[in-house]
Design a protein around this motif. Structure first.
Motif, PDB file in Angstrom:
ATOM      1  N   LEU A  92       1.034  -1.197  -0.064  1.00  0.00           N
ATOM      2  CA  LEU A  92      -0.057  -0.060  -0.075  1.00  0.00           C
ATOM      3  C   LEU A  92       0.837   1.243   0.258  1.00  0.00           C
ATOM      4  O   LEU A  92       0.377   2.362  -0.231  1.00  0.00           O
ATOM      5  CB  LEU A  92      -0.862  -0.010   1.331  1.00  0.00           C
ATOM      6  CG  LEU A  92      -1.718  -1.240   1.320  1.00  0.00           C
ATOM      7  CD1 LEU A  92      -2.442  -1.130   2.569  1.00  0.00           C
ATOM      8  CD2 LEU A  92      -2.748  -1.348  -0.045  1.00  0.00           C
ATOM      9  N   GLN A  93       2.081   1.092   0.224  1.00  0.00           N
ATOM     10  CA  GLN A  93       3.003   2.291   0.479  1.00  0.00           C
ATOM     11  C   GLN A  93       2.943   3.377  -0.809  1.00  0.00           C
ATOM     12  O   GLN A  93       3.043   4.487  -0.677  1.00  0.00           O
ATOM     13  CB  GLN A  93       4.500   1.783   0.751  1.00  0.00           C
ATOM     14  CG  GLN A  93       4.479   1.030   2.198  1.00  0.00           C
ATOM     15  CD  GLN A  93       3.886   2.068   3.267  1.00  0.00           C
ATOM     16  OE1 GLN A  93       4.508   3.200   3.206  1.00  0.00           O
ATOM     17  NE2 GLN A  93       3.508   1.435   4.073  1.00  0.00           N
ATOM     18  N   ILE A 109       0.777   3.653  -2.980  1.00  0.00           N
ATOM     19  CA  ILE A 109      -0.595   4.204  -3.455  1.00  0.00           C
ATOM     20  C   ILE A 109      -1.050   5.334  -2.647  1.00  0.00           C
ATOM     21  O   ILE A 109      -0.778   5.224  -1.261  1.00  0.00           O
ATOM     22  CB  ILE A 109      -1.550   2.988  -3.730  1.00  0.00           C
ATOM     23  CG1 ILE A 109      -2.752   3.546  -4.693  1.00  0.00           C
ATOM     24  CG2 ILE A 109      -2.252   2.529  -2.311  1.00  0.00           C
ATOM     25  CD1 ILE A 109      -2.258   3.137  -6.186  1.00  0.00           C
ATOM     26  N   ARG A 165      -3.320   7.725  -0.271  1.00  0.00           N
ATOM     27  CA  ARG A 165      -4.287   7.213   0.612  1.00  0.00           C
ATOM     28  C   ARG A 165      -5.774   7.742  -0.076  1.00  0.00           C
ATOM     29  O   ARG A 165      -5.810   8.585  -0.845  1.00  0.00           O
ATOM     30  CB  ARG A 165      -4.228   8.333   1.830  1.00  0.00           C
ATOM     31  CG  ARG A 165      -3.264   8.485   2.642  1.00  0.00           C
ATOM     32  CD  ARG A 165      -3.044   9.436   3.732  1.00  0.00           C
ATOM     33  NE  ARG A 165      -1.822   9.232   4.753  1.00  0.00           N
ATOM     34  CZ  ARG A 165      -1.947   9.228   6.013  1.00  0.00           C
ATOM     35  NH1 ARG A 165      -3.174   9.867   6.425  1.00  0.00           N
ATOM     36  NH2 ARG A 165      -1.324   9.031   6.587  1.00  0.00           N
ATOM     37  N   GLY A 166      -6.657   6.872   0.365  1.00  0.00           N
ATOM     38  CA  GLY A 166      -7.987   7.064  -0.104  1.00  0.00           C
ATOM     39  C   GLY A 166      -8.296   6.268  -1.352  1.00  0.00           C
ATOM     40  O   GLY A 166      -9.384   6.040  -1.732  1.00  0.00           O
ATOM     41  N   GLU A 192      -9.695   2.938  -1.305  1.00  0.00           N
ATOM     42  CA  GLU A 192     -11.146   2.695  -1.049  1.00  0.00           C
ATOM     43  C   GLU A 192     -12.198   2.841  -2.122  1.00  0.00           C
ATOM     44  O   GLU A 192     -13.374   2.664  -1.873  1.00  0.00           O
ATOM     45  CB  GLU A 192     -11.322   3.885   0.118  1.00  0.00           C
ATOM     46  CG  GLU A 192     -10.577   3.808   1.563  1.00  0.00           C
ATOM     47  CD  GLU A 192     -11.182   4.775   2.536  1.00  0.00           C
ATOM     48  OE1 GLU A 192     -10.415   4.691   3.628  1.00  0.00           O
ATOM     49  OE2 GLU A 192     -12.056   5.488   2.400  1.00  0.00           O
ATOM     50  N   PHE A 197     -12.819  -1.588   5.183  1.00  0.00           N
ATOM     51  CA  PHE A 197     -13.597  -0.693   4.658  1.00  0.00           C
ATOM     52  C   PHE A 197     -15.071  -0.810   4.804  1.00  0.00           C
ATOM     53  O   PHE A 197     -15.516  -1.955   4.402  1.00  0.00           O
ATOM     54  CB  PHE A 197     -13.280  -0.136   3.498  1.00  0.00           C
ATOM     55  CG  PHE A 197     -11.768   0.429   3.339  1.00  0.00           C
ATOM     56  CD1 PHE A 197     -11.172   1.277   4.096  1.00  0.00           C
ATOM     57  CD2 PHE A 197     -10.783  -0.377   2.814  1.00  0.00           C
ATOM     58  CE1 PHE A 197      -9.831   1.889   3.964  1.00  0.00           C
ATOM     59  CE2 PHE A 197      -9.310  -0.086   2.602  1.00  0.00           C
ATOM     60  CZ  PHE A 197      -8.892   1.223   3.282  1.00  0.00           C
ATOM     61  N   PRO A 198     -15.746   0.262   4.843  1.00  0.00           N
ATOM     62  CA  PRO A 198     -17.033   0.064   4.954  1.00  0.00           C
ATOM     63  C   PRO A 198     -17.596  -0.182   3.598  1.00  0.00           C
ATOM     64  O   PRO A 198     -17.023   0.350   2.596  1.00  0.00           O
ATOM     65  CB  PRO A 198     -17.862   1.317   5.349  1.00  0.00           C
ATOM     66  CG  PRO A 198     -16.767   2.230   5.456  1.00  0.00           C
ATOM     67  CD  PRO A 198     -15.460   1.660   5.582  1.00  0.00           C
ATOM     68  N   ARG A 201     -15.371   7.037   5.861  1.00  0.00           N
ATOM     69  CA  ARG A 201     -13.910   6.678   5.121  1.00  0.00           C
ATOM     70  C   ARG A 201     -12.763   7.941   5.110  1.00  0.00           C
ATOM     71  O   ARG A 201     -13.548   9.179   4.821  1.00  0.00           O
ATOM     72  CB  ARG A 201     -14.219   6.428   3.878  1.00  0.00           C
ATOM     73  CG  ARG A 201     -14.995   5.206   3.467  1.00  0.00           C
ATOM     74  CD  ARG A 201     -15.318   5.106   1.975  1.00  0.00           C
ATOM     75  NE  ARG A 201     -15.786   3.971   1.584  1.00  0.00           N
ATOM     76  CZ  ARG A 201     -15.749   2.987   0.579  1.00  0.00           C
ATOM     77  NH1 ARG A 201     -14.987   3.651  -0.394  1.00  0.00           N
ATOM     78  NH2 ARG A 201     -16.096   1.929   0.367  1.00  0.00           N
ATOM     79  N   GLY A 202     -11.856   7.659   5.452  1.00  0.00           N
ATOM     80  CA  GLY A 202     -10.734   8.877   5.432  1.00  0.00           C
ATOM     81  C   GLY A 202     -10.316   9.224   6.723  1.00  0.00           C
ATOM     82  O   GLY A 202      -9.496  10.062   6.922  1.00  0.00           O
ATOM     83  N   GLU A 250      -7.326   8.130   8.613  1.00  0.00           N
ATOM     84  CA  GLU A 250      -6.178   8.246   8.153  1.00  0.00           C
ATOM     85  C   GLU A 250      -5.712   9.445   8.550  1.00  0.00           C
ATOM     86  O   GLU A 250      -4.609   9.829   8.439  1.00  0.00           O
ATOM     87  CB  GLU A 250      -6.129   8.205   6.689  1.00  0.00           C
ATOM     88  CG  GLU A 250      -6.817   7.105   5.954  1.00  0.00           C
ATOM     89  CD  GLU A 250      -6.567   6.852   4.653  1.00  0.00           C
ATOM     90  OE1 GLU A 250      -6.730   5.922   3.906  1.00  0.00           O
ATOM     91  OE2 GLU A 250      -6.027   7.750   3.926  1.00  0.00           O
ATOM     92  N   PHE A 255      -1.680   1.980   6.416  1.00  0.00           N
ATOM     93  CA  PHE A 255      -1.471   3.232   5.757  1.00  0.00           C
ATOM     94  C   PHE A 255      -0.268   4.052   5.616  1.00  0.00           C
ATOM     95  O   PHE A 255       0.650   3.753   6.658  1.00  0.00           O
ATOM     96  CB  PHE A 255      -2.402   4.498   6.680  1.00  0.00           C
ATOM     97  CG  PHE A 255      -3.833   3.933   6.593  1.00  0.00           C
ATOM     98  CD1 PHE A 255      -4.543   4.109   5.459  1.00  0.00           C
ATOM     99  CD2 PHE A 255      -4.511   3.868   7.719  1.00  0.00           C
ATOM    100  CE1 PHE A 255      -5.782   3.630   5.337  1.00  0.00           C
ATOM    101  CE2 PHE A 255      -5.816   3.277   7.840  1.00  0.00           C
ATOM    102  CZ  PHE A 255      -6.533   3.401   6.586  1.00  0.00           C
ATOM    103  N   PRO A 256       0.104   4.605   4.525  1.00  0.00           N
ATOM    104  CA  PRO A 256       1.515   5.173   4.663  1.00  0.00           C
ATOM    105  C   PRO A 256       1.743   6.150   5.766  1.00  0.00           C
ATOM    106  O   PRO A 256       0.787   7.010   6.191  1.00  0.00           O
ATOM    107  CB  PRO A 256       1.441   5.754   3.217  1.00  0.00           C
ATOM    108  CG  PRO A 256       0.022   5.928   2.684  1.00  0.00           C
ATOM    109  CD  PRO A 256      -0.497   4.809   3.330  1.00  0.00           C
ATOM    110  N   SER A 270       2.554   9.601   7.580  1.00  0.00           N
ATOM    111  CA  SER A 270       2.072  11.077   7.274  1.00  0.00           C
ATOM    112  C   SER A 270       3.233  11.830   7.096  1.00  0.00           C
ATOM    113  O   SER A 270       4.366  11.424   7.543  1.00  0.00           O
ATOM    114  CB  SER A 270       1.183  11.686   8.201  1.00  0.00           C
ATOM    115  OG  SER A 270       1.658  12.658   8.953  1.00  0.00           O
TER     116      SER A 270
END
Lengths: 375, 375
Positions: free
Chosen positions: A225-226, A228, A230-231, A234, A266-267, B230-231, B234, B266-267, B269
């Motif tokens: 995932l690194q 790509i 964020r978001g 989803e 994820f929902p 969602r989001g 993060e 998650f990557p 921040s």
């Protein structure tokens, strides 16, 4: 400083005598001026809107390409014709499967599109491949620009490949791509791929103009995932783990499980579709048919629950408002007076000498005064 | 239709004789008119901008509250004074830790803020609690409005609680909260909590005005993420699993592990801070100190790597541009002519009778004609 002055400067400098430059003669034109005139005349023979619309509806690829060039043009007169063509093509559009494809550079998007595209055309479909890549202007590296990576598809009579419009803001580029999509549909393409690079905001733009969003990934060392943003994960309706071939098969299958687990966190999206994770090999052309079948399943599923049509309508509305908002901003920030004021105001805000809000209101007041005084 | 006409209408209707309504007498005023006049006179004695600024800098809570009321007012003359006050307070602001708190309803945000707030003031800090909840207008259910849930904090002389401004768009509400934040800092509050409900876009607004973002969660049955949009996860710099007490302890600790695993996906921040997951019990006041220490660790970490100051600057810039963009949209969509045109254009776009872009441009042209012809 003119060239003449430059030379004088050098000539007058006592220490730089070796640098003395003789004034040269003017270079002859590289093209016979008469031929240039004739070429210009030839260019002037323009198609009418009727010609364009008829050509597009007849599936004439050359005319389609010229129309898209008008769509992409920044010139006012071109935009005017382009908008008329779009308006006339609109009733003939909408009858395609719109698929968004993203993935970081190196995920093998080009080879995937080549393999996937050939599979699609082999079933009798007509395929158009468009792109949104606002970085292409800077890097000149739009993947679709490099058609050599799609040798077979580039010469397939049932496929049409168009690189990303290269100028303008993301909003502008995205708008042009969505308009081109309408023209491609009117020209009879029933499958549209819109490709983008998985590193920025362009995914949201693509997501807002397609029915199905496919994320291409490759197996890595646990940090899939690194790469790509964020978001983006989803948004995916399916994730394809590419390069599942040779010594990579085990890793790809492990990655598939990892992604499936991650997606469960994820929902569920309003489409009531649970995203699928698949493996494929673009080189060995394996698994590409599964991806196509998944897209067809998705369309059937969302047709039946009404989401497909709802979303198309929402997207049309979204683009109306998005265009308005973007144009309002564009007009403001491209106003010459505002452009000159902004750096100073920004500095003051950054140094806490002016509040963000007062800076904003002073700029806004100036802007509206400008608008009122314009012709 | 006036009341008189209404009665006539009923009286004239032959079938509705039972409904005959006698015209009544006018209701006496509920307040002695002379007192009302005197109250009005009293109200008219307004503070000057100087009074406000002096009062705020002296830490006078009553004056601070009145100034925030001006900030929240939609009246032009109030806004004018408010902006002057903010401008004068700006050099005295910025010296606080700004903490955003979110979580779905039921996560126990109010009790958490009560426990956390008491801990903060017990260490000698001055704490202001603000809120952004654009839904409060509709539901009248702003959590902070219900001060009874924060009994101890509400009477703490070192704490100031201000409910969410209740009118306007999210952008407007957020702007007002950010302006109030500046006034609170100028009044000497060194810790600012901004609370919001974890169900929408307001998180992005809060995130863009705080240094640290805390997500309050509770242990569930494996679907902890379902409630939160969602989001949002993060954005969190820390997640606090609340209600870790009684029979809930094991579940809360399990949830903590699940969240830690999820966060690893998650990557990192740009702050280079890896989000922490902690458990706490607001009722038993356990773990609240750990959360405060985590926030202090974060501040130290980001002070040292320069992220803290960079982000504050970026936020100030963001709010300048955000205010401009929001105001441009507001002016457009609140234009009376545009307001009347939009429904028809939207319908045409939804029915594919007009392209999104042509609809947008027609509306924009009308709007700019409006602006030019306005006084």
């Amino acid at each position: 400083m003119s060239d003449k002055n430059k030379n004088e400067h050098i000539e007058n400098a006592p220490d730089y005598k070796a640098l003395k430059v003789n004034s040269g003669i003017s270079k002859p034109p590289s093209i016979n001026p008469r031929i240039a005139d004739r070429l210009k005349m030839k260019k002037r023979k323009k198609h009418t809107v009727d010609d364009f619309v008829k050509g597009i509806l007849d599936g004439n690829m050359a005319i389609l390409s010229q129309a898209i060039t008008l769509v992409e043009s920044a010139k006012f007169e071109h935009q005017k014709i382009a908008q008329e063509i779009i308006e006339r093509c609109l009733p003939h559009s909408g009858k395609s499967t719109r698929i968004g494809i993203t993935g970081v550079p190196g995920a093998g998007k080009s080879t995937f599109i080549e393999a996937f595209g050939k599979h699609v055309t082999s079933m009798g479909h007509k395929l158009a491949v468009l792109a949104i890549d606002p970085s292409s202007e800077r890097t000149k590296g739009s993947i679709l620009g490099d058609k050599t990576r799609m040798e077979e598809l580039a010469v397939d009579p049932h496929a049409y490949i168009r690189p990303s419009p290269s100028a303008g803001s993301l909003g502008g580029v995205a708008r042009k791509t969505r308009e081109s999509l309408i023209l491609c549909e009117a020209a009879g393409f029933d499958t549209i791929l819109i490709e983008t690079v998985g590193v920025g905001q362009s995914e949201t733009a693509v997501h807002s103009m397609v029915d199905f969003f496919l994320l291409i990934q490759i197996a890595g060392a646990g940090d899939e995932l690194q790469g790509i943003k964020r978001g983006i994960m989803e948004m995916a309706d399916a994730i394809a783990i590419n390069k599942c071939d040779g010594s990579n098969v085990t890793k790809a299958q492990l990655a598939r499980v990892q992604f499936e687990n991650a997606l469960h966190l994820f929902p569920l999206s309003p489409s009531q579709w649970s995203p699928k994770v698949l493996t494929c090999s673009s080189i060995e052309k394996k698994g590409v048919d599964d991806i196509w079948n998944t897209i067809m399943d998705y369309c059937k599923h969302t047709f039946e629950n009404g989401y497909f049509d709802n979303r198309r309508s929402e997207q049309a509305k979204y683009w109306m408002y998005e265009t308005i908002n973007e144009q309002l901003r564009d007009n403001f920030y491209h106003d010459n007076v505002i452009k000159n004021m902004i750096p100073d105001f920004e500095t003051k805000v950054l140094n806490d000498e002016m509040s963000s809000f007062i800076a904003a209101y002073k700029l806004l007041n100036t802007y509206y005064d400008q608008v009122k005084n314009k012709e």
